[in-house]
Design a protein around this motif. Sequence first.
Motif, PDB file in Angstrom:
ATOM      1  N   GLU A  86       0.904  -1.241  -0.074  1.00 19.03           N
ATOM      2  CA  GLU A  86      -0.178  -0.138   0.020  1.00 19.03           C
ATOM      3  C   GLU A  86       0.999   1.146   0.129  1.00 19.03           C
ATOM      4  OE1 GLU A  86      -2.315  -0.428   3.411  1.00 19.03           O
ATOM      5  OE2 GLU A  86      -3.565  -2.152   2.750  1.00 19.03           O
ATOM      6  N   GLU A  87       1.755   1.412   0.925  1.00 21.86           N
ATOM      7  CA  GLU A  87       2.681   2.440   1.026  1.00 21.86           C
ATOM      8  C   GLU A  87       4.012   2.501   0.418  1.00 21.86           C
ATOM      9  OE1 GLU A  87       3.202   3.086   5.408  1.00 21.86           O
ATOM     10  OE2 GLU A  87       1.008   2.425   5.702  1.00 21.86           O
ATOM     11  N   GLY A  88       4.661   1.449   0.078  1.00 22.00           N
ATOM     12  CA  GLY A  88       5.945   1.404  -0.456  1.00 22.00           C
ATOM     13  C   GLY A  88       7.052   1.623   0.335  1.00 22.00           C
ATOM     14  N   GLY A  89       8.150   1.357  -0.128  1.00 24.53           N
ATOM     15  CA  GLY A  89       9.355   1.437   0.769  1.00 24.53           C
ATOM     16  C   GLY A  89      10.239   2.549  -0.172  1.00 24.53           C
ATOM     17  N   ASN A  90      11.466   2.782   0.568  1.00 23.37           N
ATOM     18  CA  ASN A  90      12.151   3.796  -0.107  1.00 23.37           C
ATOM     19  C   ASN A  90      12.942   3.277  -1.408  1.00 23.37           C
ATOM     20  OD1 ASN A  90      11.343   5.685   1.775  1.00 23.37           O
ATOM     21  ND2 ASN A  90      12.623   4.883   3.231  1.00 23.37           N
ATOM     22  N   ASN A 113      15.867 -13.397   0.473  1.00 18.63           N
ATOM     23  CA  ASN A 113      15.672 -14.379   1.350  1.00 18.63           C
ATOM     24  C   ASN A 113      14.156 -14.312   2.194  1.00 18.63           C
ATOM     25  OD1 ASN A 113      17.273 -16.657   2.118  1.00 18.63           O
ATOM     26  ND2 ASN A 113      18.768 -15.247   3.014  1.00 18.63           N
ATOM     27  N   CYS A 114      13.526 -13.389   1.726  1.00 19.26           N
ATOM     28  CA  CYS A 114      12.092 -12.878   2.321  1.00 19.26           C
ATOM     29  C   CYS A 114      11.243 -13.955   2.112  1.00 19.26           C
ATOM     30  CB  CYS A 114      11.527 -11.758   1.558  1.00 19.26           C
ATOM     31  SG  CYS A 114      11.455 -11.636  -0.266  1.00 19.26           S
ATOM     32  N   GLY A 115      10.199 -13.797   2.649  1.00 24.65           N
ATOM     33  CA  GLY A 115       8.939 -14.733   2.760  1.00 24.65           C
ATOM     34  C   GLY A 115       7.892 -14.570   1.593  1.00 24.65           C
ATOM     35  N   PRO A 116       6.738 -14.874   1.788  1.00 24.19           N
ATOM     36  CA  PRO A 116       5.552 -14.840   0.796  1.00 24.19           C
ATOM     37  C   PRO A 116       5.251 -13.247   0.812  1.00 24.19           C
ATOM     38  CG  PRO A 116       4.877 -16.554   2.144  1.00 24.19           C
ATOM     39  CD  PRO A 116       6.330 -15.880   2.832  1.00 24.19           C
ATOM     40  N   ASN A 117       4.979 -12.905  -0.507  1.00 24.51           N
ATOM     41  CA  ASN A 117       4.497 -11.546  -0.910  1.00 24.51           C
ATOM     42  C   ASN A 117       5.193 -10.366  -0.658  1.00 24.51           C
ATOM     43  OD1 ASN A 117       1.995 -12.963  -1.612  1.00 24.51           O
ATOM     44  ND2 ASN A 117       1.381 -12.957   0.576  1.00 24.51           N
ATOM     45  N   TYR A 118       6.483 -10.466  -0.213  1.00 23.35           N
ATOM     46  CA  TYR A 118       7.530  -9.409   0.033  1.00 23.35           C
ATOM     47  C   TYR A 118       7.894  -8.754  -1.383  1.00 23.35           C
ATOM     48  CZ  TYR A 118      10.736  -6.429   2.354  1.00 23.35           C
ATOM     49  OH  TYR A 118      11.548  -5.220   2.719  1.00 23.35           O
ATOM     50  N   ILE A 119       8.475  -9.524  -2.265  1.00 31.68           N
ATOM     51  CA  ILE A 119       8.730  -9.018  -3.513  1.00 31.68           C
ATOM     52  C   ILE A 119       7.625  -8.686  -4.198  1.00 31.68           C
ATOM     53  CG2 ILE A 119       9.958  -9.797  -5.621  1.00 31.68           C
ATOM     54  CD1 ILE A 119      11.528 -12.003  -4.152  1.00 31.68           C
ATOM     55  N   GLU A 120       6.304  -9.295  -4.129  1.00 33.96           N
ATOM     56  CA  GLU A 120       5.230  -8.745  -4.928  1.00 33.96           C
ATOM     57  C   GLU A 120       5.005  -7.401  -4.375  1.00 33.96           C
ATOM     58  OE1 GLU A 120       4.614 -13.319  -4.811  1.00 33.96           O
ATOM     59  OE2 GLU A 120       5.561 -11.841  -3.638  1.00 33.96           O
ATOM     60  N   SER A 121       5.136  -7.112  -2.999  1.00 30.41           N
ATOM     61  CA  SER A 121       4.776  -5.720  -2.605  1.00 30.41           C
ATOM     62  C   SER A 121       6.003  -4.789  -3.062  1.00 30.41           C
ATOM     63  CB  SER A 121       4.988  -5.870  -0.977  1.00 30.41           C
ATOM     64  OG  SER A 121       4.099  -6.752  -0.357  1.00 30.41           O
ATOM     65  N   PHE A 122       6.966  -5.209  -3.293  1.00 22.05           N
ATOM     66  CA  PHE A 122       7.779  -3.891  -4.005  1.00 22.05           C
ATOM     67  C   PHE A 122       7.402  -3.809  -5.366  1.00 22.05           C
ATOM     68  CE2 PHE A 122      11.420  -4.179  -7.190  1.00 22.05           C
ATOM     69  CZ  PHE A 122      11.965  -2.867  -6.804  1.00 22.05           C
ATOM     70  N   LEU A 123       7.213  -4.962  -6.039  1.00 22.03           N
ATOM     71  CA  LEU A 123       6.895  -4.698  -7.509  1.00 22.03           C
ATOM     72  C   LEU A 123       5.364  -3.987  -7.589  1.00 22.03           C
ATOM     73  CD1 LEU A 123       7.393  -8.568  -8.897  1.00 22.03           C
ATOM     74  CD2 LEU A 123       8.886  -6.327  -9.100  1.00 22.03           C
ATOM     75  N   SER A 125       3.987  -1.804  -5.446  1.00 24.74           N
ATOM     76  CA  SER A 125       4.064  -0.527  -4.869  1.00 24.74           C
ATOM     77  C   SER A 125       4.926   0.451  -5.743  1.00 24.74           C
ATOM     78  CB  SER A 125       4.678  -0.326  -3.559  1.00 24.74           C
ATOM     79  OG  SER A 125       5.901  -0.896  -3.542  1.00 24.74           O
ATOM     80  N   SER A 126       6.065  -0.227  -6.439  1.00 25.82           N
ATOM     81  CA  SER A 126       7.182   0.545  -7.078  1.00 25.82           C
ATOM     82  C   SER A 126       6.645   0.830  -8.437  1.00 25.82           C
ATOM     83  CB  SER A 126       8.239  -0.121  -7.027  1.00 25.82           C
ATOM     84  OG  SER A 126       8.304  -1.311  -7.839  1.00 25.82           O
ATOM     85  N   LYS A 127       5.703  -0.168  -8.966  1.00 23.85           N
ATOM     86  CA  LYS A 127       5.005  -0.263 -10.355  1.00 23.85           C
ATOM     87  C   LYS A 127       6.386  -0.609 -11.348  1.00 23.85           C
ATOM     88  CE  LYS A 127       1.269   1.066  -8.810  1.00 23.85           C
ATOM     89  NZ  LYS A 127       0.254   0.236  -8.607  1.00 23.85           N
ATOM     90  N   LEU A 128       7.493  -1.537 -10.998  1.00 25.84           N
ATOM     91  CA  LEU A 128       8.691  -1.762 -11.541  1.00 25.84           C
ATOM     92  C   LEU A 128       8.672  -3.037 -12.310  1.00 25.84           C
ATOM     93  CD1 LEU A 128      11.340   0.351  -9.390  1.00 25.84           C
ATOM     94  CD2 LEU A 128      10.260   0.847 -11.675  1.00 25.84           C
TER      95      LEU A 128
END
Length: 212
Positions: A86-90, A113-123, A125-128
């Motif tokens: 929702e909010e994205g990272g830096n 090394n992350c768990g479920p949905n973390y990479i998806e959260s990056f993709l 929120s970043s639209k990359l």
Amino acid sequence: MKEKLEMIIFDLDGTLWETMEITCKSANEIMKKHNINHEITKETVSNTMGCNFEESAKNYMPDIEREKRLLLMKEITDYNSRKLAEEGGNLYPNLEETLKKLKEKYKLAIVSNCGPNYIESFLESSKLGVYFDDFAAASKMQIPKGEAIRKVMERNNIENAIYVGDTQKDYEASKTAGIDFIHARYGFAKDLKFEKYIDSIEQLPDFLQKTI
């Protein structure tokens, strides 16, 4: 390298983005929710970057018995992934412009090394997501990061790749996978000494052109 470089595989935290503040906040909100008098500090979060799920749980909650801390860690990671989606990272400066340049010559992937949905959260929120051909979360797959790197290479028919990450564990994973490593010296482990390194993500295209 003698063979043509086909793929660049990136770590996520400390390489493409930084999420320490929101991750720390998410963890402490879960602690508060369960009335657990234990603060998870930014230093702990920073020192945990690059660790797998079980290592992260132990670092976050060393005094809580294993089964309980694993359940809490799952709740923390699920909640944090939703917040980040929702909010994205830096994002590190000029990330999209850099990925666009790299995509012209190489396939791109993420292995963390992350768990479920973390990479998806990056993709999300970043639209990359358009720039990446594949990704893998080693903790979700329940395998070491080096094996996850190899699996990404195998399913994309890649013979020659390079891994870009910021920690000692990233270097060790690249060695396990049998590929070269570039240290993202701007990330969480700034004091490591490696022959190949960059001081910002935007240096990567020129670095590869000069050295690979």
